[in-house]
Design an enzyme around this catalytic site. Structure first.
Site, PDB file in Angstrom:
ATOM      1  N   LYS A  51       0.945  -1.151   0.039  1.00 27.53           N
ATOM      2  CA  LYS A  51       0.018   0.141   0.038  1.00 27.53           C
ATOM      3  C   LYS A  51       0.839   1.230   0.056  1.00 27.53           C
ATOM      4  O   LYS A  51       1.299   1.747   0.979  1.00 27.53           O
ATOM      5  CB  LYS A  51      -0.913   0.026   1.407  1.00 27.53           C
ATOM      6  CG  LYS A  51      -2.416   0.284   1.053  1.00 27.53           C
ATOM      7  CD  LYS A  51      -2.960   0.056   2.050  1.00 27.53           C
ATOM      8  CE  LYS A  51      -4.008   1.289   2.600  1.00 27.53           C
ATOM      9  NZ  LYS A  51      -4.823   1.898   1.610  1.00 27.53           N
TER      10      LYS A  51
HETATM   11  N1  PMP Z   1      -8.139  -1.726  -2.641  1.00 27.70           N
HETATM   12  C1  PMP Z   1      -7.239  -0.435  -2.394  1.00 27.70           C
HETATM   13  C2  PMP Z   1      -6.501   0.006  -3.514  1.00 27.70           C
HETATM   14  C3  PMP Z   1      -7.104   0.209  -1.074  1.00 27.70           C
HETATM   15  O1  PMP Z   1      -6.380   1.176  -1.075  1.00 27.70           O
HETATM   16  C4  PMP Z   1      -7.910  -0.238  -0.184  1.00 27.70           C
HETATM   17  C5  PMP Z   1      -7.905   0.434   1.179  1.00 27.70           C
HETATM   18  N2  PMP Z   1      -6.942  -0.160   1.897  1.00 27.70           N
HETATM   19  C6  PMP Z   1      -8.618  -1.398  -0.480  1.00 27.70           C
HETATM   20  C7  PMP Z   1      -8.646  -2.129  -1.569  1.00 27.70           C
HETATM   21  C8  PMP Z   1      -9.537  -2.136   0.748  1.00 27.70           C
HETATM   22  O2  PMP Z   1      -8.677  -2.689   1.656  1.00 27.70           O
HETATM   23  P1  PMP Z   1      -9.083  -2.721   3.358  1.00 27.70           P
HETATM   24  O3  PMP Z   1     -10.440  -3.393   3.315  1.00 27.70           O
HETATM   25  O4  PMP Z   1      -7.988  -3.631   3.862  1.00 27.70           O
HETATM   26  O5  PMP Z   1      -9.168  -1.372   3.914  1.00 27.70           O
END
Ligand code: PMP
Length: 299
Positions: free
Chosen positions: A154
């Site tokens: 991320k």
């Molecule tokens: N895809 C992307 C590109 C993201 O930035 C996020 C947010 N973290 C998600 C999916 C969803 O992830 P999460 O459920 O872990 O927040």
């Protein structure tokens, strides 16, 4: 919404104003920054952080992708996350850890640059039933792919792709973008994952070309608890056409209903599967069941 008054910065609890010192650094210049979004829910036993180990694991993975030496352990970071919720006297919160290369250095050589880690925290109203709905536009921009980036990390710089998609969606009259991968299969939103339901079966893209979110993982586990079949597969936009329900997932939005996807999908009156999963998600996140107790770490 303003962040809470206290932040954690490189091991010290400071006032929010301490974060203002950064103006030029590689984190900003090149997006050489990694981050997380974590929720803390008000449970009957006190504030409980949702799936903190998984978030901290992902944070460390993201940092390693950029060869950041964070200088503390995962368990030290988990303690810091709990501390920052506690010192701000919050019952429910959104926590944003960020680590970035913070030397005022020109050029892309991040080796030997200093790393700064900050934990920001926001008071967050939990338990709001998810009435907010969102329309999606399949953006002309394709999702970054594993041949060009480390898709499991991320990294802030990647979000330029998300932002361009967001601008495209807004300027086309929709709320959020939906990205296809370079092969033309449905991938994800700018900051969320997508699920659709057809004949009571839950479909979601494989993790081949997405950030497989922690909420996505939780929803898959909850669906299995509720004996809802889950299929992870490559889906063309055409596959969306006769979906009964569509929703997005993410730490902040939890499960959010989709009202429209271009001219492919329109929300129907009833959304029984989304509603059942949403209810289950809250029950677990708020600690109102014995199931998945290990997902909650009390502050
Ligand atoms: N895809 C992307 C590109 C993201 O930035 C996020 C947010 N973290 C998600 C999916 C969803 O992830 P999460 O459920 O872990 O927040």
């Amino acid at each position: 919404m303003k962040p809470a008054k206290k932040i954690w910065i490189n091991g010290e609890i400071e006032n929010l104003s301490a974060a203002k010192i950064f103006s030029f650094h590689q984190g900003l210049n090149y997006g050489a920054c990694v981050y997380e979004g974590i929720r803390c829910y008000k449970t009957k036993q006190g504030p409980g952080i949702f799936r903190v180990r998984e978030h901290v694991n992902r944070f460390f993975y993201s940092a390693s992708a950029l060869r950041m030496n964070l200088g503390y352990t995962k368990s030290q970071l988990i303690s810091a996350i709990k501390d920052i919720v506690r010192v701000n006297n919050l019952e429910s919160a959104y926590i944003r850890p960020m680590a970035f290369y913070s030397d005022a250095k020109m050029g892309i050589n991040i080796f030997d640059s200093r790393v700064t880690t900050i934990l920001f925290v926001w008071p967050w109203k939990e338990g709001t039933p998810h009435d907010s709905k969102v329309s999606l536009h399949i953006t002309k921009y394709r999702r970054l792919n594993p041949e060009t980036i480390d898709i499991k990390a991320k990294v802030s710089g990647y979000y330029a792709n998300g932002l361009l998609g967001f601008i495209d969606a807004k300027e086309s009259g929709f709320d959020q973008p939906l990205f296809l991968d370079v092969k033309g299969y449905v991938a994800e939103g700018a900051i969320n994952n997508i699920f659709l339901i057809k004949n009571k079966v839950l479909y979601t893209p494989t993790t081949r070309n997405i950030l497989g979110g922690i909420t996505r993982d939780s929803v898959i586990a909850l669906a299995k608890d509720l004996e809802i079949s889950v299929v992870e597969k490559d889906m063309t936009p055409e596959f969306i056409k006769n979906a009964d329900e569509v929703f997005l997932t993410g730490t902040g939005i939890e499960l959010q209903k989709v009202v429209k996807i271009d001219n492919l999908f329109t929300l129907k009156k009833d959304t029984p599967v989304t509603d059942a999963l949403s209810k289950e998600y809250y029950t677990v996140a708020m600690g109102n069941t014995k199931k998945h107790k290990s997902w909650i770490s009390l502050v």
